[in-house]
Design a protein around this motif. Structure first.
Motif, short mmCIF file in Angstrom:
data_model
loop_
_atom_site.label_atom_id
_atom_site.label_comp_id
_atom_site.label_asym_id
_atom_site.label_seq_id
_atom_site.Cartn_x
_atom_site.Cartn_y
_atom_site.Cartn_z
N THR A 32 0.84 -1.21 0.00
CA THR A 32 0.00 0.00 0.00
C THR A 32 0.87 1.25 0.00
O THR A 32 0.61 2.20 -0.76
N MET A 33 1.89 1.25 0.84
CA MET A 33 2.79 2.40 0.88
C MET A 33 3.49 2.61 -0.46
O MET A 33 3.64 3.74 -0.93
N ALA A 34 3.91 1.50 -1.08
CA ALA A 34 4.60 1.61 -2.36
C ALA A 34 3.69 2.25 -3.41
O ALA A 34 4.11 3.15 -4.15
N MET A 35 2.44 1.80 -3.44
CA MET A 35 1.50 2.38 -4.41
C MET A 35 1.22 3.84 -4.09
O MET A 35 1.05 4.66 -5.00
N GLY A 36 1.18 4.16 -2.81
CA GLY A 36 0.98 5.56 -2.43
C GLY A 36 2.13 6.43 -2.91
O GLY A 36 1.91 7.54 -3.42
N ILE A 37 3.34 5.92 -2.79
CA ILE A 37 4.51 6.69 -3.23
C ILE A 37 4.51 6.84 -4.76
O ILE A 37 4.79 7.93 -5.28
N ILE A 38 4.15 5.77 -5.46
CA ILE A 38 4.05 5.87 -6.93
C ILE A 38 2.99 6.92 -7.31
O ILE A 38 3.17 7.70 -8.23
N PHE A 39 1.88 6.91 -6.56
CA PHE A 39 0.81 7.89 -6.81
C PHE A 39 1.35 9.32 -6.67
O PHE A 39 1.06 10.18 -7.49
N VAL A 40 2.14 9.53 -5.62
CA VAL A 40 2.70 10.88 -5.39
C VAL A 40 3.59 11.28 -6.57
O VAL A 40 3.51 12.42 -7.07
N PHE A 41 4.41 10.36 -7.05
CA PHE A 41 5.26 10.67 -8.21
C PHE A 41 4.40 10.93 -9.45
O PHE A 41 4.73 11.78 -10.28
N GLY A 42 3.31 10.17 -9.57
CA GLY A 42 2.40 10.38 -10.70
C GLY A 42 1.80 11.78 -10.68
O GLY A 42 1.72 12.45 -11.71
N VAL A 43 1.41 12.22 -9.50
CA VAL A 43 0.86 13.58 -9.38
C VAL A 43 1.96 14.60 -9.67
O VAL A 43 1.71 15.64 -10.29
N GLY A 44 3.18 14.29 -9.25
CA GLY A 44 4.31 15.18 -9.56
C GLY A 44 4.49 15.33 -11.05
O GLY A 44 4.70 16.44 -11.57
N PHE A 45 4.39 14.21 -11.77
CA PHE A 45 4.49 14.25 -13.23
C PHE A 45 3.33 15.04 -13.83
O PHE A 45 3.51 15.83 -14.77
N GLU A 46 2.14 14.84 -13.25
CA GLU A 46 0.96 15.59 -13.70
C GLU A 46 1.19 17.10 -13.54
O GLU A 46 0.86 17.88 -14.43
N TRP A 47 1.77 17.49 -12.42
CA TRP A 47 2.06 18.90 -12.18
C TRP A 47 3.06 19.43 -13.19
O TRP A 47 2.93 20.55 -13.69
N HIS A 48 4.07 18.62 -13.49
CA HIS A 48 5.09 19.01 -14.47
C HIS A 48 4.44 19.33 -15.82
O HIS A 48 4.76 20.32 -16.47
N GLU A 49 3.51 18.48 -16.21
CA GLU A 49 2.80 18.69 -17.48
C GLU A 49 1.82 19.86 -17.37
O GLU A 49 1.68 20.66 -18.30
N ALA A 50 1.15 19.94 -16.23
CA ALA A 50 0.13 20.97 -16.04
C ALA A 50 0.72 22.38 -16.07
O ALA A 50 0.07 23.31 -16.55
N PHE A 51 1.93 22.51 -15.58
CA PHE A 51 2.58 23.83 -15.58
C PHE A 51 2.69 24.38 -17.00
O PHE A 51 2.63 25.60 -17.21
N LYS A 52 2.85 23.49 -17.99
CA LYS A 52 3.01 23.93 -19.38
C LYS A 52 1.69 24.45 -19.95
O LYS A 52 1.68 25.41 -20.72
N HIS A 53 0.59 23.81 -19.59
CA HIS A 53 -0.69 24.12 -20.22
C HIS A 53 -1.59 25.04 -19.39
O HIS A 53 -2.28 25.89 -19.94
N PHE A 54 -1.63 24.82 -18.11
CA PHE A 54 -2.47 25.68 -17.24
C PHE A 54 -1.75 25.91 -15.92
O PHE A 54 -2.00 25.18 -14.93
N PRO A 55 -0.83 26.89 -15.90
CA PRO A 55 -0.11 27.18 -14.65
C PRO A 55 -1.06 27.65 -13.55
O PRO A 55 -2.22 27.98 -13.84
N PRO A 56 -0.59 27.70 -12.31
CA PRO A 56 -1.47 28.07 -11.19
C PRO A 56 -2.11 29.46 -11.33
O PRO A 56 -3.10 29.74 -10.66
N SER A 57 -1.54 30.29 -12.19
CA SER A 57 -2.12 31.64 -12.36
C SER A 57 -3.42 31.60 -13.17
O SER A 57 -4.19 32.57 -13.15
#
Lengths: 189, 87
Positions: A94-119
């Motif tokens: 469970t912890m391993a999948m949670g950590i992978i999930f966190v990295f997945g969201v990190g990757f999502e943020w990396h992509e999201a910054f290009k298309h719709f930044p927090p501003s």
């Protein structure tokens, strides 16, 4: 101490009752926070979702988190039936999948910054919702890690039964929150 | 009465199977349905159903009523034994 001043102890309030009721009250109060954040999406950007949202990543993260709920459930079941080694394995999974999930969201943020930044409006919603949720995931991983640390060198669950149950319930709550965040951020049009 | 470990694990697999199917169905519905209101309604129903499955079967929501009952009658009780008053 005289008998007249002895504290009244109501034995119907056993520790497990108090623990479970307390945790549920906390979960309900935390759920209200997520409901407020989810509703903000509709006030800020309505139901429109940019085409650049990473649909496959969102679906993958959802399936990963659901699978982690199964391993968490199995950890609790194993602990309840005295299978401490099975519980440890499932806690780790469970912890391993949670950590992978966190990295997945990190990757999502990396992509999201290009298309719709927090501003941007949608960026504000996406980063806030996923940010709050991933914080909950991290606390869930830490809690499960704490429980694993407590049982790692033991051959029986013993007094740690509630610790496993409480941590697993928290993990399921994080999963329930994502069940609503996923369609709200990724699937609406 | 407690379930056996096999029964418990079987419940877990059934619930996760339904959740997986519903998640893929959500994804397909989101692609196929263009009407915003209908899509919102369908996703809301699916989300509530999935949340209920997790809360009911994984979080054991049903056991909460027993504790609420214990707490409620514990507060109301004037039974000296239940309150720990022996004399």
């Amino acid at each position: 101490m005289t008998h007249e001043h002895a504290p009244r102890v109501n034995h119907r309030f056993d520790p497990l009752t108090i623990n479970r009721l307390g945790l549920w009250l906390f979960l309900v109060s935390d759920a209200s926070f997520f409901i407020a954040l989810l509703s903000s999406r509709f006030f800020v950007v309505g139901t429109s979702t940019p085409e650049e949202v990473a649909q496959v990543l969102g679906l993958s993260l959802t399936i990963l988190l659901l699978l982690s709920s199964l391993t968490a459930y199995r950890a609790e079941a194993a602990a309840e039936h005295g299978d401490v080694h099975g519980a440890k394995r499932m806690l780790l999974a469970t912890m391993a999948m949670g950590i992978i999930f966190v990295f997945g969201v990190g990757f999502e943020w990396h992509e999201a910054f290009k298309h719709f930044p927090p501003s941007t409006a949608f960026g504000t919603v996406l980063f806030t919702l996923t940010g709050v949720h991933v914080t909950h995931v991290l606390t869930g991983v830490l809690t499960l890690g704490f429980v694993y640390f407590r049982v790692r060198n033991t051959d029986s669950i013993g007094d740690n039964q509630w610790a496993v149950e409480g941590a697993v319930k928290w993990w399921h709550f994080v999963d329930v929150a994502w069940v609503f965040i996923y369609p709200t951020l990724y699937l609406l049009k | 009465m407690h379930k056996s470990i096999q029964e418990t694990l079987k419940t877990g697999w059934i619930v996760i199977g339904i959740l997986a199917v519903m998640t893929v169905a959500e994804f397909i519905v989101a692609i196929a349905v263009d009407d915003k209101a209908i899509l919102f309604a369908l996703l809301l129903i699916a989300g509530l159903a999935k949340a209920w499955l997790i809360i009911q079967y994984f979080m054991h929501f049903g056991q909460l009523w027993e504790h609420i009952s214990d707490a409620w009658f514990g507060m109301l009780s004037d039974d000296p034994e239940a309150d720990g008053e022996e004399d």
